[in-house]
Design a protein around this motif. Structure first.
Motif, PDB file in Angstrom:
ATOM      1  N   GLY A 137     -22.511  24.593 -19.959  1.00  0.00           N
ATOM      2  CA  GLY A 137     -23.476  24.316 -21.015  1.00  0.00           C
ATOM      3  C   GLY A 137     -23.648  25.501 -21.949  1.00  0.00           C
ATOM      4  N   ILE A 138     -23.741  26.698 -21.384  1.00  0.00           N
ATOM      5  CA  ILE A 138     -23.875  27.923 -22.188  1.00  0.00           C
ATOM      6  C   ILE A 138     -22.618  28.154 -23.023  1.00  0.00           C
ATOM      7  CG2 ILE A 138     -24.079  30.435 -22.071  1.00  0.00           C
ATOM      8  CD1 ILE A 138     -25.849  30.066 -19.598  1.00  0.00           C
ATOM      9  N   LEU A 139     -21.455  27.888 -22.426  1.00  0.00           N
ATOM     10  CA  LEU A 139     -20.193  28.040 -23.154  1.00  0.00           C
ATOM     11  C   LEU A 139     -20.148  27.109 -24.366  1.00  0.00           C
ATOM     12  CD1 LEU A 139     -17.281  29.123 -23.424  1.00  0.00           C
ATOM     13  CD2 LEU A 139     -16.562  27.284 -21.868  1.00  0.00           C
ATOM     14  N   ILE A 184     -15.885  19.921 -28.500  1.00  0.00           N
ATOM     15  CA  ILE A 184     -16.983  20.598 -27.809  1.00  0.00           C
ATOM     16  C   ILE A 184     -17.968  19.574 -27.255  1.00  0.00           C
ATOM     17  CG2 ILE A 184     -18.965  22.135 -28.104  1.00  0.00           C
ATOM     18  CD1 ILE A 184     -17.292  23.677 -30.173  1.00  0.00           C
ATOM     19  N   TYR A 185     -18.312  18.566 -28.083  1.00  0.00           N
ATOM     20  CA  TYR A 185     -19.200  17.501 -27.607  1.00  0.00           C
ATOM     21  C   TYR A 185     -18.578  16.771 -26.421  1.00  0.00           C
ATOM     22  CZ  TYR A 185     -22.265  17.913 -31.693  1.00  0.00           C
ATOM     23  OH  TYR A 185     -23.150  18.351 -32.628  1.00  0.00           O
ATOM     24  N   LEU A 186     -17.288  16.516 -26.498  1.00  0.00           N
ATOM     25  CA  LEU A 186     -16.584  15.823 -25.423  1.00  0.00           C
ATOM     26  C   LEU A 186     -16.604  16.657 -24.143  1.00  0.00           C
ATOM     27  CD1 LEU A 186     -14.916  13.219 -24.936  1.00  0.00           C
ATOM     28  CD2 LEU A 186     -12.864  14.559 -25.427  1.00  0.00           C
ATOM     29  N   LEU A 187     -16.377  17.964 -24.299  1.00  0.00           N
ATOM     30  CA  LEU A 187     -16.401  18.874 -23.154  1.00  0.00           C
ATOM     31  C   LEU A 187     -17.792  18.907 -22.521  1.00  0.00           C
ATOM     32  CD1 LEU A 187     -14.860  21.097 -21.529  1.00  0.00           C
ATOM     33  CD2 LEU A 187     -15.770  22.745 -23.174  1.00  0.00           C
ATOM     34  N   PHE A 188     -18.821  18.987 -23.355  1.00  0.00           N
ATOM     35  CA  PHE A 188     -20.196  19.037 -22.846  1.00  0.00           C
ATOM     36  C   PHE A 188     -20.551  17.741 -22.124  1.00  0.00           C
ATOM     37  CE2 PHE A 188     -24.793  18.492 -23.247  1.00  0.00           C
ATOM     38  CZ  PHE A 188     -25.251  19.716 -22.768  1.00  0.00           C
ATOM     39  N   ASN A 189     -20.163  16.617 -22.703  1.00  0.00           N
ATOM     40  CA  ASN A 189     -20.465  15.330 -22.090  1.00  0.00           C
ATOM     41  C   ASN A 189     -19.737  15.151 -20.757  1.00  0.00           C
ATOM     42  OD1 ASN A 189     -21.594  12.469 -22.390  1.00  0.00           O
ATOM     43  ND2 ASN A 189     -19.409  12.053 -22.160  1.00  0.00           N
ATOM     44  N   LYS A 190     -18.490  15.605 -20.721  1.00  0.00           N
ATOM     45  CA  LYS A 190     -17.675  15.428 -19.523  1.00  0.00           C
ATOM     46  C   LYS A 190     -18.122  16.340 -18.377  1.00  0.00           C
ATOM     47  CE  LYS A 190     -13.970  13.750 -17.408  1.00  0.00           C
ATOM     48  NZ  LYS A 190     -13.822  12.308 -17.085  1.00  0.00           N
ATOM     49  N   LEU A 210     -27.239  19.582 -28.259  1.00  0.00           N
ATOM     50  CA  LEU A 210     -26.667  19.391 -26.927  1.00  0.00           C
ATOM     51  C   LEU A 210     -27.669  18.820 -25.933  1.00  0.00           C
ATOM     52  CD1 LEU A 210     -24.447  22.610 -26.581  1.00  0.00           C
ATOM     53  CD2 LEU A 210     -23.751  20.293 -27.232  1.00  0.00           C
ATOM     54  N   ILE A 211     -28.914  19.319 -25.978  1.00  0.00           N
ATOM     55  CA  ILE A 211     -29.905  18.836 -25.016  1.00  0.00           C
ATOM     56  C   ILE A 211     -30.230  17.374 -25.272  1.00  0.00           C
ATOM     57  CG2 ILE A 211     -32.033  19.334 -26.276  1.00  0.00           C
ATOM     58  CD1 ILE A 211     -31.312  20.074 -22.549  1.00  0.00           C
ATOM     59  N   HIS A 212     -30.041  16.935 -26.506  1.00  0.00           N
ATOM     60  CA  HIS A 212     -30.259  15.529 -26.837  1.00  0.00           C
ATOM     61  C   HIS A 212     -29.332  14.631 -26.024  1.00  0.00           C
ATOM     62  CE1 HIS A 212     -28.861  12.032 -29.308  1.00  0.00           C
ATOM     63  NE2 HIS A 212     -30.137  11.755 -29.222  1.00  0.00           N
ATOM     64  N   MET A 213     -28.082  15.062 -25.854  1.00  0.00           N
ATOM     65  CA  MET A 213     -27.128  14.276 -25.080  1.00  0.00           C
ATOM     66  C   MET A 213     -27.556  14.184 -23.618  1.00  0.00           C
ATOM     67  SD  MET A 213     -23.591  15.834 -26.673  1.00  0.00           S
ATOM     68  CE  MET A 213     -22.580  14.837 -25.588  1.00  0.00           C
ATOM     69  N   VAL A 241     -25.032  25.599 -11.037  1.00  0.00           N
ATOM     70  CA  VAL A 241     -24.561  26.846 -11.646  1.00  0.00           C
ATOM     71  C   VAL A 241     -23.366  26.583 -12.568  1.00  0.00           C
ATOM     72  CG1 VAL A 241     -23.587  29.138 -11.215  1.00  0.00           C
ATOM     73  CG2 VAL A 241     -25.412  28.250  -9.738  1.00  0.00           C
ATOM     74  N   GLU A 242     -22.432  25.757 -12.118  1.00  0.00           N
ATOM     75  CA  GLU A 242     -21.251  25.445 -12.925  1.00  0.00           C
ATOM     76  C   GLU A 242     -21.625  24.689 -14.193  1.00  0.00           C
ATOM     77  OE1 GLU A 242     -19.401  23.437  -9.558  1.00  0.00           O
ATOM     78  OE2 GLU A 242     -17.616  24.701  -9.870  1.00  0.00           O
ATOM     79  N   LYS A 243     -22.514  23.704 -14.048  1.00  0.00           N
ATOM     80  CA  LYS A 243     -22.944  22.936 -15.218  1.00  0.00           C
ATOM     81  C   LYS A 243     -23.671  23.831 -16.219  1.00  0.00           C
ATOM     82  CE  LYS A 243     -24.634  18.813 -14.658  1.00  0.00           C
ATOM     83  NZ  LYS A 243     -25.430  17.653 -14.193  1.00  0.00           N
TER      84      LYS A 243
END
Length: 332
Positions: free
Chosen positions: A268-270, A245-251, A47-50, A262-264
């Protein structure tokens, strides 16, 4: 495992999922330890790579756009040029570090989960410390299998590009050119899915048997016969939620410009938790699928032999040998 080996051949998609869920639930302590130690870092790297790639590439893009409107042979133009070169170097160094750590944690995770499931299958006493003592000793074999798969994928894509160029030069302008290209595209995707399925089961074969590299891939292909549909269905049902999940994280995290810190972080944790659980579930499913395929081909695994070869002898990992795995065929 609750299901007897002779009965595992009859497991379908939901049966494999149910069996995998029962294994994780029954041994949730050790799987939680594996998740926290290996899978969570692996997920964080993914995830951090993205996020970091987006930041680095945005800087390169912004400076490139600014340089286009800056007169050449000026100090500002040279400064921007040097800055872009430095940023590109940072970008590729980050990519190299990402691939290195991704590969390390992927191989260690595969070793740990497959070894644990096999130990559960043989009713061996298993501890987290015991798992950690074994996994570093099988990563070299897994690396050979990974490199063999990489070579196969490289050759496959090279041939696909060659065919694409030939078709583009010969039939693309014909009335039937587009439909043929679409059909070829479907066949190309099917081939990628097939190689992915072979690679994932080959990883399990590498840990539990004396086959690795191309030999493990060929063994995987043999085991898949009769269960290819189930294997592909499992891959697809696991990849769809991964993609979401990748799409959600990217969006929400990478591109979530309107969201607060805080929201991001919360999103991210989710995504981190969801993806780590999915990776664990996927690896357990691969291990269960191995036993399903063995059962389908009427190869009754000797649990004592498998248990013996999961032991550590004189500080070296002993893989399950072919003579022990190529079990005597039983009658259904």
């Amino acid at each position: 495992m609750d299901t007897e080996q002779e009965e595992m051949q009859f497991l379908g998609l939901f049966g494999v999922y149910r069996e995998s869920y029962k294994i994780i639930l029954s041994w949730r302590k050790i799987f939680s330890q594996i998740t926290l130690t290996l899978i969570l870092p692996l997920t964080f790297i993914l995830l951090i790579h993205m996020e970091v790639s987006n930041i680095l590439f945005s800087k390169i893009n912004n400076n490139t756009q600014e340089m286009l409107y800056t007169p050449q042979d000026t100090p500002q133009h040279k400064k921007l040029s040097d800055m872009i070169s430095s940023e590109w170097a940072t970008y590729w160094l980050f990519k190299l570090a990402y691939i290195t750590f991704l590969l390390i944690f992927s191989l260690l995770t595969t070793s740990a989960v497959v070894y644990t499931v096999a130990s559960i299958y043989t009713a061996r006493d298993i501890t987290f410390r015991g798992v950690l003592s074994v996994v570093p000793r099988v990563w070299k074999r897994l690396m050979v299998t990974f490199l063999s798969t990489f070579v196969a994928l490289f050759i496959y894509n090279l041939v696909a590009i060659f065919v694409l160029v030939i078709l583009a030069l010969t039939i693309l302008r014909q009335s039937y050119g587009i439909p043929i290209m679409v059909v070829m595209g479907i066949f190309y995707i099917a081939g990628l899915v097939y190689l992915t399925v072979i690679w994932q089961l080959a990883s399990v074969v590498t840990v539990l048997e004396d086959s690795y590299g191309f030999k493990a891939m060929m063994k995987s292909n043999e085991l898949m016969k009769g269960k290819m549909g189930l294997s592909i269905l499992i891959i697809l049902t696991l990849n769809v939620p991964s993609f979401l999940i990748y799409l959600l994280f990217n969006k929400l995290v990478v591109q979530g410009l309107r969201l607060g810190y805080v929201e991001k972080t919360a999103y991210g944790i989710l995504c981190l938790i969801l993806l780590s659980h999915l990776i664990l579930f996927g690896h357990v499913i691969q291990s269960v699928l191995y036993f399903v395929c063995k059962s389908y081909h009427h190869q009754n695994i000797d649990k004592s032999a498998l248990s013996d070869h999961l032991e550590v002898y004189h500080g070296e990992y002993e893989p399950l040998k072919a003579k022990d795995v190529q079990l005597e065929h039983y009658q259904v």
